[in-house]
Design a protein around this motif. Structure first.
Motif, mmCIF file in Angstrom:
data_model
loop_
_atom_site.group_PDB
_atom_site.id
_atom_site.type_symbol
_atom_site.label_atom_id
_atom_site.label_comp_id
_atom_site.label_asym_id
_atom_site.label_seq_id
_atom_site.Cartn_x
_atom_site.Cartn_y
_atom_site.Cartn_z
ATOM 1 N N SER A 75 93.614 37.486 60.659
ATOM 2 C CA SER A 75 93.745 38.290 59.433
ATOM 3 C C SER A 75 95.119 38.111 58.807
ATOM 4 O O SER A 75 95.244 37.976 57.583
ATOM 5 C CB SER A 75 93.497 39.770 59.738
ATOM 6 O OG SER A 75 92.196 39.973 60.231
ATOM 7 N N LEU A 76 96.141 38.107 59.643
ATOM 8 C CA LEU A 76 97.501 37.897 59.139
ATOM 9 C C LEU A 76 97.648 36.514 58.523
ATOM 10 O O LEU A 76 98.235 36.365 57.442
ATOM 11 C CB LEU A 76 98.522 38.087 60.267
ATOM 12 C CG LEU A 76 98.730 39.521 60.743
ATOM 13 C CD1 LEU A 76 99.434 39.534 62.094
ATOM 14 C CD2 LEU A 76 99.508 40.335 59.715
ATOM 15 N N LEU A 77 97.110 35.507 59.189
ATOM 16 C CA LEU A 77 97.198 34.145 58.656
ATOM 17 C C LEU A 77 96.394 33.997 57.372
ATOM 18 O O LEU A 77 96.780 33.244 56.477
ATOM 19 C CB LEU A 77 96.760 33.125 59.703
ATOM 20 C CG LEU A 77 97.658 33.021 60.940
ATOM 21 C CD1 LEU A 77 97.094 32.013 61.934
ATOM 22 C CD2 LEU A 77 99.090 32.678 60.565
ATOM 23 N N ARG A 78 95.305 34.720 57.262
ATOM 24 C CA ARG A 78 94.494 34.674 56.038
ATOM 25 C C ARG A 78 95.298 35.229 54.862
ATOM 26 O O ARG A 78 95.237 34.703 53.761
ATOM 27 C CB ARG A 78 93.206 35.475 56.230
ATOM 28 C CG ARG A 78 92.206 35.296 55.108
ATOM 29 C CD ARG A 78 90.852 35.904 55.438
ATOM 30 N NE ARG A 78 90.166 35.090 56.451
ATOM 31 C CZ ARG A 78 89.780 35.540 57.629
ATOM 32 N NH1 ARG A 78 89.961 36.774 57.976
ATOM 33 N NH2 ARG A 78 89.168 34.739 58.484
ATOM 34 N N ARG A 79 96.050 36.305 55.109
ATOM 35 C CA ARG A 79 96.895 36.861 54.039
ATOM 36 C C ARG A 79 98.068 35.940 53.786
ATOM 37 O O ARG A 79 98.420 35.692 52.639
ATOM 38 C CB ARG A 79 97.335 38.278 54.397
ATOM 39 C CG ARG A 79 98.019 38.987 53.241
ATOM 40 C CD ARG A 79 98.180 40.453 53.479
ATOM 41 N NE ARG A 79 99.092 40.717 54.593
ATOM 42 C CZ ARG A 79 99.358 41.943 55.045
ATOM 43 N NH1 ARG A 79 98.789 42.994 54.489
ATOM 44 N NH2 ARG A 79 100.178 42.107 56.067
ATOM 45 N N GLY A 80 98.723 35.471 54.861
ATOM 46 C CA GLY A 80 99.633 34.347 54.793
ATOM 47 C C GLY A 80 101.049 34.513 54.270
ATOM 48 O O GLY A 80 101.656 33.524 53.888
ATOM 49 N N THR A 81 101.611 35.706 54.283
ATOM 50 C CA THR A 81 103.010 35.835 53.871
ATOM 51 C C THR A 81 103.927 35.393 55.014
ATOM 52 O O THR A 81 103.478 35.255 56.162
ATOM 53 C CB THR A 81 103.357 37.289 53.496
ATOM 54 O OG1 THR A 81 103.343 38.101 54.691
ATOM 55 C CG2 THR A 81 102.394 37.858 52.459
ATOM 56 N N GLN A 83 106.199 37.147 56.430
ATOM 57 C CA GLN A 83 106.230 38.254 57.385
ATOM 58 C C GLN A 83 104.958 38.256 58.240
ATOM 59 O O GLN A 83 105.012 38.526 59.442
ATOM 60 C CB GLN A 83 106.378 39.587 56.662
ATOM 61 C CG GLN A 83 106.504 40.771 57.597
ATOM 62 C CD GLN A 83 106.727 42.074 56.846
ATOM 63 O OE1 GLN A 83 106.954 42.095 55.637
ATOM 64 N NE2 GLN A 83 106.656 43.171 57.567
ATOM 65 N N ASP A 84 103.818 37.942 57.620
ATOM 66 C CA ASP A 84 102.561 37.859 58.372
ATOM 67 C C ASP A 84 102.633 36.771 59.439
ATOM 68 O O ASP A 84 102.166 36.960 60.561
ATOM 69 C CB ASP A 84 101.389 37.569 57.435
ATOM 70 C CG ASP A 84 101.072 38.727 56.507
ATOM 71 O OD1 ASP A 84 101.377 39.876 56.849
ATOM 72 O OD2 ASP A 84 100.509 38.450 55.425
ATOM 73 N N LEU A 85 103.202 35.648 59.084
ATOM 74 C CA LEU A 85 103.338 34.549 60.040
ATOM 75 C C LEU A 85 104.199 34.973 61.226
ATOM 76 O O LEU A 85 103.853 34.693 62.385
ATOM 77 C CB LEU A 85 103.940 33.319 59.361
ATOM 78 C CG LEU A 85 104.148 32.097 60.238
ATOM 79 C CD1 LEU A 85 102.848 31.641 60.877
ATOM 80 C CD2 LEU A 85 104.768 30.974 59.434
ATOM 81 N N GLN A 86 105.287 35.673 60.958
ATOM 82 C CA GLN A 86 106.141 36.163 62.043
ATOM 83 C C GLN A 86 105.393 37.153 62.927
ATOM 84 O O GLN A 86 105.493 37.097 64.158
ATOM 85 C CB GLN A 86 107.403 36.818 61.476
ATOM 86 C CG GLN A 86 108.364 35.849 60.850
ATOM 87 C CD GLN A 86 109.542 36.553 60.190
ATOM 88 O OE1 GLN A 86 109.525 37.755 59.954
ATOM 89 N NE2 GLN A 86 110.573 35.775 59.891
ATOM 90 N N GLU A 87 104.640 38.057 62.307
ATOM 91 C CA GLU A 87 103.888 39.035 63.084
ATOM 92 C C GLU A 87 102.789 38.366 63.902
ATOM 93 O O GLU A 87 102.536 38.744 65.053
ATOM 94 C CB GLU A 87 103.293 40.106 62.165
ATOM 95 C CG GLU A 87 102.594 41.206 62.936
ATOM 96 C CD GLU A 87 102.044 42.319 62.062
ATOM 97 O OE1 GLU A 87 101.316 43.171 62.619
ATOM 98 O OE2 GLU A 87 102.310 42.352 60.845
ATOM 99 N N ALA A 88 102.132 37.367 63.314
ATOM 100 C CA ALA A 88 101.093 36.636 64.038
ATOM 101 C C ALA A 88 101.691 35.944 65.265
ATOM 102 O O ALA A 88 101.121 35.992 66.361
ATOM 103 C CB ALA A 88 100.409 35.627 63.120
ATOM 104 N N GLN A 89 102.827 35.302 65.085
ATOM 105 C CA GLN A 89 103.492 34.637 66.202
ATOM 106 C C GLN A 89 103.892 35.650 67.275
ATOM 107 O O GLN A 89 103.706 35.407 68.471
ATOM 108 C CB GLN A 89 104.725 33.863 65.723
ATOM 109 C CG GLN A 89 105.402 33.069 66.828
ATOM 110 C CD GLN A 89 104.513 31.970 67.384
ATOM 111 O OE1 GLN A 89 104.122 31.069 66.643
ATOM 112 N NE2 GLN A 89 104.194 32.017 68.666
#
Length: 151
Positions: A75-81, A83-89
């Motif tokens: 879901s985070l990668l789909r949104r793709g900001t 900050q999302d990338l950092q949270e996904a990692q």
């Protein structure tokens, strides 16, 4: 899933909650978040998946920690900001840091899938291919063919 199917999931979740069946509530939350991520603005899905992952880590429950993390990461990668990338990692790193029994398939598959998705997002075709290949091998070996990654 269409909105009426979400309604059924949400109704089942409410019934499980009323009966104190928190295992079913957790499974429903993961499925509802996944459906929302595919069918609408990812923000509600991310919030639901984030809360579910946090709850699973806080209470020490491990069975659904992997699947919930997969929904959050995707879901985070789909949104793709950024900050999302950092949270996904960070979510993948937290899952990787968990101690589990060797061969705990729900954990292994979730970690491999999330790592493959992150590699794909970064454009790392080699890592994406390696994680994806291992994911497919395990999923096929245990009869989880329906969980296979596309591409």
């Amino acid at each position: 899933m269409t909105r009426p199917e979400w309604a059924l999931l949400e109704k089942g979740r409410q019934q499980a909650f009323r009966h104190g069946d928190l295992l079913t509530v957790t499974m429903a939350d993961i499925q509802i978040a996944e459906c929302r991520a595919r069918d609408e603005d990812p923000d509600p899905a991310i919030e639901m998946a984030r809360a579910t992952v946090a709850h699973l880590f806080d209470c020490g429950e491990t069975i659904f920690r992997g699947p919930a993390t997969v929904v959050l990461v995707e879901s985070l990668l789909r949104r793709g900001t950024a900050q999302d990338l950092q949270e996904a990692q960070a979510a993948v790193d937290a899952l990787a840091a968990c101690t589990t029994e060797p061969g705990f398939v729900l954990y292994d598959l979730a970690l491999l899938r999330s790592r493959a998705q992150l590699a794909h997002f970064h454009g790392d075709t080699r890592a994406h291919s390696q994680f994806g290949r291992r994911y497919r091998e395990i999923a096929t070996a245990v009869g989880f063919d329906s969980l296979l990654l596309s591409g």
